[in-house]
Scaffold this active site. Structure first.
Site, mmCIF file in Angstrom:
data_model
loop_
_atom_site.group_PDB
_atom_site.id
_atom_site.type_symbol
_atom_site.label_atom_id
_atom_site.label_comp_id
_atom_site.label_asym_id
_atom_site.label_seq_id
_atom_site.Cartn_x
_atom_site.Cartn_y
_atom_site.Cartn_z
ATOM 1 N N GLU A 89 -1.682 -5.890 8.386
ATOM 2 C CA GLU A 89 -0.967 -5.310 9.521
ATOM 3 C C GLU A 89 -1.654 -5.664 10.832
ATOM 4 O O GLU A 89 -2.865 -5.866 10.868
ATOM 5 C CB GLU A 89 -0.923 -3.783 9.375
ATOM 6 N N ASP A 139 0.832 -1.204 0.000
ATOM 7 C CA ASP A 139 0.000 0.000 0.000
ATOM 8 C C ASP A 139 0.870 1.260 0.000
ATOM 9 O O ASP A 139 0.367 2.374 -0.118
ATOM 10 C CB ASP A 139 -1.016 -0.011 1.153
ATOM 11 N N SER A 140 2.199 1.079 0.057
ATOM 12 C CA SER A 140 3.112 2.205 -0.171
ATOM 13 C C SER A 140 2.938 2.753 -1.582
ATOM 14 O O SER A 140 3.443 3.842 -1.883
ATOM 15 C CB SER A 140 4.567 1.780 0.058
ATOM 16 N N LYS A 163 -0.937 -9.607 2.545
ATOM 17 C CA LYS A 163 -0.290 -9.135 3.774
ATOM 18 C C LYS A 163 -1.274 -8.244 4.512
ATOM 19 O O LYS A 163 -1.991 -7.457 3.877
ATOM 20 C CB LYS A 163 0.991 -8.356 3.456
ATOM 21 N N ASP A 214 -0.735 -6.263 -0.485
ATOM 22 C CA ASP A 214 -1.239 -5.706 0.771
ATOM 23 C C ASP A 214 -2.757 -5.636 0.765
ATOM 24 O O ASP A 214 -3.365 -5.226 -0.238
ATOM 25 C CB ASP A 214 -0.719 -4.263 0.934
ATOM 26 N N GLU A 245 8.837 -3.999 10.989
ATOM 27 C CA GLU A 245 9.212 -2.677 10.470
ATOM 28 C C GLU A 245 9.628 -1.740 11.600
ATOM 29 O O GLU A 245 8.909 -1.610 12.608
ATOM 30 C CB GLU A 245 8.040 -2.065 9.677
#
Ligand code: KIV
Length: 273
Positions: free
Chosen positions: A112, A42-43, A110, A81, A179
């Protein structure tokens, strides 16, 4: 590279090389360079779509970019993501993971979070969706964590990250991103878990590393200590564009080599009235 091969590399001790990718050309280059896994992160919001952070990224954006990446690669593992709020409940997560695998063509997703999202991880993995977890600094909740800063410095915060990592591994995650955590904490988690840890700003002791591809090429507007510009492609691109602009303005581009010839006399016989 399959999800099981990726996971099994932990015992081999050969570092897993991962990088983000959002489009076909860079995905192809990364695969040819021998990168093991590509993350459609999502970056993409910050690096490609011009947003200030990851929050505005939608599942449609990730599906779109995933499809571009998976069309270009043949052997690297592609993970996508689940963006902000796309796994708010188990039902939403199942629907969106299915879209990423079916329309995006990726092999894993992925998400979080630690203990609070472990039920989602368990639901996805039990239905056959491989999940990579992500703890420490989690960009989707960075505001709640006090911004982009190192996590797990104090004992209670370090213990919470250990517990989060453990919860995700127990829920069936096949790997976990750490991270912005201290190197010693990342080493302890890496020793303690039997799934690979993939570090970004987490020191050298993880089972693998991941970086945002544009950071490696000098595109970041602000530099981060945990990254390195391996080649200043951004600088090269800017100077190439300046050369292009100069040559257009000077009449040096296009040159005879870039022009096409029609049949003799055609232009003279055209009627414009
Ligand atoms: O979106 C992303 O690029 C990521 C990496 C920083 C791991 O989540």
């Amino acid at each position: 590279m399959t999800v099981s091969e990726f996971r099994a590399r932990k015992s081999v001790g050969d570092p897993l090389v991962c990088v983000t990718a959002y489009d076909a050309p860079f995905a192809r280059l990364a695969e040819r360079a021998g990168v093991d896994a590509l993350l459609v992160g999502d970056s993409v919001g910050r690096t490609v779509l011009g947003h200030d952070n990851e929050l505005p990224v939608r599942i449609d954006d990730i599906v779109h970019h995933s499809a571009a990446v998976t069309r270009a690669v043949t052997s690297a593992l592609v993970i996508a993501d689940l963006p902000h709020m796309s796994y708010a409940t188990v039902d939403i997560a199942l629907r969106n993971a299915a879209r990423l695998l079916q329309a995006g063509g990726v092999s894993a997703v992925k998400l979080e979070g630690g203990e609070e999202t472990a039920t989602v991880t368990a639901a996805l993995t039990s239905r056959g969706f491989p999940v990579m977890a992500h703890v420490g600094l989690t960009p989707q909740t960075a505001y709640a964590l006090g911004g982009y800063r190192v996590q797990g410095v104090r004992l209670s915060a370090a213990q919470a990250i250990v517990d989060d990592a453990r919860a995700q591994a127990d829920a069936g995650a096949f790997a976990i991103v750490l991270e912005l955590v201290p190197a010693g904490l990342a080493r302890a988690i890496t020793r303690h878990l039997d799934i690979p840890t993939i570090g970004i700003g987490a020191g050298p002791h993880c089972d693998g590393q991941i970086q945002v591809i544009y950071d490696l090429f000098g595109f970041a507007e602000t530099t981060h200590r945990h990254t390195r510009v391996f080649a200043n492609i951004a600088g090269l691109a800017q100077s190439a564009l300046a050369d292009y602009a100069r040559d257009v303005r000077d009449g040096a581009f296009p040159a005879p080599d870039q022009n096409f010839k029609g049949n003799r006399g055609v232009v003279d016989r055209l009627k414009f009235d």
